[in-house]
Structure formats: C-alpha cells, structure tokens
Enzyme design. Structure first.
Site, short mmCIF file in Angstrom:
data_model
loop_
_atom_site.label_atom_id
_atom_site.label_comp_id
_atom_site.label_asym_id
_atom_site.label_seq_id
_atom_site.Cartn_x
_atom_site.Cartn_y
_atom_site.Cartn_z
N CYS A 1 0.84 -1.21 0.00
CA CYS A 1 0.00 0.00 0.00
C CYS A 1 0.88 1.26 0.00
O CYS A 1 1.67 1.47 0.93
CB CYS A 1 -0.92 0.00 1.22
SG CYS A 1 -1.79 -1.57 1.44
N CYS B 1 1.31 3.62 3.08
CA CYS B 1 1.41 3.07 4.43
C CYS B 1 2.85 2.95 4.95
O CYS B 1 3.70 2.31 4.34
CB CYS B 1 0.75 1.70 4.48
SG CYS B 1 0.68 1.06 6.18
N CYS C 1 -13.40 -2.69 18.11
CA CYS C 1 -13.24 -2.67 16.66
C CYS C 1 -11.88 -3.32 16.38
O CYS C 1 -10.96 -3.19 17.19
CB CYS C 1 -13.26 -1.24 16.14
SG CYS C 1 -13.02 -1.13 14.35
N CYS D 1 -17.16 -1.14 9.35
CA CYS D 1 -16.49 0.15 9.37
C CYS D 1 -15.63 0.19 8.11
O CYS D 1 -14.69 -0.59 7.99
CB CYS D 1 -15.64 0.29 10.63
SG CYS D 1 -14.61 1.77 10.64
N ARG E 1 -16.41 9.42 10.26
CA ARG E 1 -15.29 9.69 11.20
C ARG E 1 -14.19 10.53 10.57
O ARG E 1 -13.64 10.18 9.52
CB ARG E 1 -14.69 8.37 11.72
CG ARG E 1 -13.50 8.60 12.66
CD ARG E 1 -13.03 7.34 13.37
NE ARG E 1 -14.15 6.68 13.98
CZ ARG E 1 -14.53 5.43 13.69
NH1 ARG E 1 -13.85 4.72 12.84
NH2 ARG E 1 -15.59 4.92 14.28
#
Ligand code: SAM
Ligand code: DTB
Ligand code: SF4
Length: 355
Positions: free
Chosen positions: A92, A95, A163, A223, A295
């Site tokens: 990614c 990241c 979560c 999420c 969020r």
C-alpha cells in the site's frame, strides 16, 4: 517522520462559518433530503455533482441530513492501538508499515493481552467509547486469531465497544470474531476502483469487497472508508464515496482519512489536498450515507480547529481520539477536549449513550 503540512488557517474559514450561519434560504435539490436516501443507489456522476455544489449549499444540505438522524453536537470517540506494527507484506503506497517502504517503522511482534487491556483501560478513562485494535497484516493466521479473540473479549469486558482491523478475513476468522462479540470490523476500500491499482498492487479491490461481505453476513458492524489526498481526481474521489454508499447496506461507520505523508512511502511528496475539498468529502459522505457515523480520521494533526469545525458542520460525528493513530501522531487529547468545548460539543461517553 511525518511531514508537517498545515491546513491553511483561519480567517477564511471563520468567514465561511459566519457566512454559513447566515444561510436561511431553503435550497432545492434534485434528490429528496429524507430517509429515502437510505436506500438510494448513487452513480458516480451524481456524487460528483454533489462535490461541485456551491460550498454553502453543500454544507447546508449535509447539515439537514445530519440533523435528521443525529444530535449534531455529539461526537463518538474511538482510540486506536497498533497491536502488531510494521513489516507488512502488502505494498500500500500510503502506508508506513509496508515492508516495501523504508520509513523507520520497525517490524515488531504482537503486543500481549495485558498490554492491550491496560491501553484500553486508559483509553476508557480518557473518555473513549470504542477501542480499535489494528494489525499490520495482509490477513491474520490461525494463531494470531486466537490472541485477537482474547483481546476482543477482554476489552468488551471493560464495557467498551470493540473494533479490529486485521486485513482480509476468511469465513472461519469472521466467525471467531463474531463469537468473541466484536462490535465493528474496519476494512477500508481506500479509493475508487479506477485509482486503486496506482496505490496497491498486492491485493485487489474485489478482495476487499469480499472481506466486507463476509463481515456484513456475520452480523458484525461494518467500518469502511478511505483516504483522500493521494492524488486522485475529483471523479475518483466521488467514485470512492459511491462505492461505499452503494454497499447494501452502507457501512455503519465511515472513516475518512486525509493522507498522512510519511517519508519513505511512495506518496511522501503528493500534493496537499485543499482543506475545503476534505470538508466537501465529509459532507458528501454524510449526504450519501445519512445514518453512518462519519469519522474524521487520519490527518487531523495537521488540521486547524477551523477546518475541523467545518467538518463537524459538514456532518462528521466521530473521530480518533488519543495521541497516536497506529504509527503516526494524532492531536493531544487536551487540544481535542478544548476544541469540543469551544464548539459546545460533547462525546457520546459524556452522555453515557454510546451507539
Ligand atoms: N493491515 C490492515 C489493512 O490494511 O486492512 C489494517 C491496518 S491499515 C493501517 C488500516 C487503514 O489505515 C488503511 O486501510 C488506510 O486506509 C489507513 N492508513 C494507513 N496509512 C495511512 C496514511 N499514511 N494516511 C492515511 N490513512 C492511512
Ligand atoms: C482508518 O480508517 N484509519 C485508521 C484506522 N482506520 C485503522 C488508521 C490510520 C493510520 C494512519 C497511519 C498510521 O498511523 O500508521
Ligand atoms: Fe499492510 Fe494495512 Fe499498511 Fe496495507 S495498509 S501495508 S495491509 S498495514
């Protein structure tokens, strides 16, 4: 390690806030502002049209939708903990934890149960209602899962929502998390399908959709959100929101991250997103996913209070709270509490009505 890139402050936004506060006219739009939106499918062109509305019209509409479903002054607080950092086998481009990039983030072993529970206890004492455990994995293995299950159970016992974000999940792993009582699973689509290949090559978009489908089918709250400011076009930004909004049903929780540019990642020199375009993304997410918790996620450390205030006005009603995200920083808790106070806002835990 993280570059400082101040979101432009302050007068322009203060003026915009005053301008917005004076808007009293009803604005008419093609789509009804009602619960009908819950089941609407959005094509990318429609979403792009929302992005292109005059700013005040967009925020006005987002506020209408927001107030239909939520207390506009309440914000849900989640605290993150990286339970396994660095050395990830995915590439990614954003990241800091990918083994493909040299960012200085070490490949550490998994935290033990006691350390995780202690961190959750501190987060709870500081006022967080949800504790989110993140791991730098492409996907967990069976042994990892046993440890995560223990963590989820122990954090739930504290009375916090849980979560986890662990990468791709197979059906057996989803089932284990469901049995452990996991409340939310975070797995982001990250960007539009058309831009995805420029950011990640080691797994594809469909893999992400498949994991989200398994989580949804197991009855765990979904999420899922993405990152803006990675050099995507407006159409691609609209494409991400359309993908999320068209999940049926759309996610209960939608984290919108502004790229944190970390030295050593391929995206370290990406051009800064205009802060007003970040606010617009929040507003469009609110309008297209009326009942989701939207969020304010990564990137808040670089945001002025005025931009964050605009984000709340645009329908954000959740944020990461605590001085660390996974490997990068987040605003000091004192700064966040002062911001909420200044805006006359409160957290859900203040009111003991976590949802
Ligand atoms: N490894 C798991 C996965 O990718 O699904 C879970 C952890 S991963 C770090 C969770 C999310 O953090 C990513 O999907 C991405 O949206 C977000 N993220 C990671 N690095 C970021 C950065 N530099 N800026 C903004 N968001 C970032
Ligand atoms: C999400 O959408 N953002 C969070 C959480 N879900 C896991 C992670 C942000 C990570 C930012 C970079 C870092 O701290 O490593
Ligand atoms: Fe690994 Fe997740 Fe980072 Fe991608 S975002 S490199 S999967 S930790």
């Amino acid at each position: 390690m993280t570059r400082y890139s101040p979101f432009a402050d302050d007068d322009a936004f203060t003026n915009l806030l005053s301008f917005f506060a004076m808007q009293t006219q009803t604005v008419h739009f093609a789509r009804p502002v009602s619960s009908e939106l819950d089941y609407a499918r959005w094509n990318v062109a429609e979403v792009e049209k929302l992005f292109k509305l005059p700013f005040a019209d967009l925020l006005y509409r987002a506020q209408q939708v927001h107030r239909e479903h939520f207390d506009p002054n309440a914000v849900q607080l989640s605290t993150l903990l990286s339970i396994k950092s660095g050395g990830c086998s995915e590439d990614c481009g954003y990241c800091p934890q990918s083994a493909f990039h040299s960012t200085g983030v070490e490949n550490k072993k998994m935290l033990d149960l006691k350390t995780v529970v202690q961190a959750a206890r501190v987060a709870q004492q500081n006022g967080a209602g949800r504790f989110c455990m993140g791991a730098a994995w492409r996907e967990p293995n069976d042994q990892d899962m046993q440890s995560v299950v223990e963590m989820v159970k122990a954090v739930r016992e504290l009375g916090m929502e849980t979560c986890a974000t662990l990468g791709m999940l197979n059906e057996a792993h989803v089932e284990q998390l469901r049995e452990a009582g996991l409340d939310y699973y975070n797995h982001n689509l990250d960007t539009a399908p058309e831009f995805y290949g420029e950011i990640i090559t080691t797994r594809d978009y469909q893999d992400r959709l498949d994991t989200l489908g398994r989580v949804r089918d197991a009855g765990i709250n979904v999420c899922s959100g993405g990152i803006v400011g990675m050099g995507e076009s407006l159409t691609q930004r609209a494409g991400l929101i359309a993908q999320l909004a068209n999940l049926n049903p759309y996610p209960e929780s939608v984290p919108i991250n502004n790229l944190v540019k970390v030295e050593g990642t391929p995206l370290e020199s990406t051009e800064e997103l205009d802060p007003l375009d970040f606010v617009r993304t929040i507003a469009v997410a609110r309008i297209t996913m009326p009942k989701a918790r939207v969020r304010l996620s990564a990137g808040r450390q670089q945001m002025s209070d005025a931009v964050q205030a605009l984000c709340f006005l645009a329908g954000a009603n959740s944020m990461f709270y605590g001085e660390q995200l996974l490997t990068t920083g987040n605003p000091e808790m004192e700064r966040d509490r002062a911001l909420l106070d200044k805006l006359g806002m409160h957290s859900l835990t203040d009111k003991h009505e976590q949802n």
